[in-house]
Design an enzyme around this catalytic site. Sequence first.
Site, PDB file in Angstrom:
ATOM      1  N   CYS A  25       0.824  -1.188   0.000  1.00  0.00           N
ATOM      2  CA  CYS A  25       0.000   0.000   0.000  1.00  0.00           C
ATOM      3  C   CYS A  25       0.870   1.254   0.000  1.00  0.00           C
ATOM      4  CB  CYS A  25      -0.958  -0.076   1.167  1.00  0.00           C
ATOM      5  SG  CYS A  25      -0.892   1.064   2.519  1.00  0.00           S
ATOM      6  N   GLU A  67      -6.109   2.425  -3.606  1.00  0.00           N
ATOM      7  CA  GLU A  67      -5.499   1.605  -4.640  1.00  0.00           C
ATOM      8  C   GLU A  67      -5.948   2.144  -5.993  1.00  0.00           C
ATOM      9  OE1 GLU A  67      -2.960  -0.032  -5.929  1.00  0.00           O
ATOM     10  OE2 GLU A  67      -3.109  -1.195  -4.081  1.00  0.00           O
TER      11      GLU A  67
END
Length: 249
Positions: A2, A109
């Site tokens: 991430c 994302e």
Amino acid sequence: MCGRYVMARAVGDLLAEFDAELEHEIAIPPSWNVAPTADVPILLERLIDGNPVRQLHLARWGLVPSWAKDPGIGSKMINARSESVLEKPSFRKAVRSRRCAVPADGYYEWKAGEGRSKQPYYVHPSDGGPMVFAGLYEWWKDPSKADGDPHRWLLSTSILTTDSPPEDYAGGMLAELTALHDRVPLPMDRATMQAWLDPHAGDAATLVDLVRSGAHDVAEGWTIDAVGTAVGNVKNDSAELIKPVGSLF
């Protein structure tokens, strides 16, 4: 991944939510666009008079190994693959004795869209509660600073990641996660977090397996929202960034 996330909870809320305390007073400005090298809250447990005490600290996002010549390497160490964390020189010592939890409200994302465009998505718990990712921390000593300088020691952190569910997964939230990206930050529930943080625990391999085995169960409680492209600029930082736009995929 991430590579961006949201952490907008107040210090007092984090202390209450995770039954933690402070060693020193810290200030955590709310951020809806946390980027690498930012200072972020982490939870860790230390032995004080033989008893584990859970504390909330601020750490630079991007782990700087103790042997690094300078802290610049940290920008490449924001994530650690859980499959290989026990072997990688940058992480293998930390996973044995310097484990932490990284709280978040959600993470971003990106998925390829039409042409060269990429659509950002915000992944977060459906119930509005916090996420907590398995992490590692490390202390790095700045040789350019004097021994008594309070800024000589840098605390840094990395977020572990794991694989998304198999492509043939039955459906639901986990299938959506797989369609979004092949990796996810490694989430923990409260029981797993307790085991991960335990300073008495010595079998790092077992702990990594434990967290990995429960990751997809935790992720089933998440939801995904398409959000605006403003999040792509680190200078943008407001609650507007997580406002849903359009439809999923």
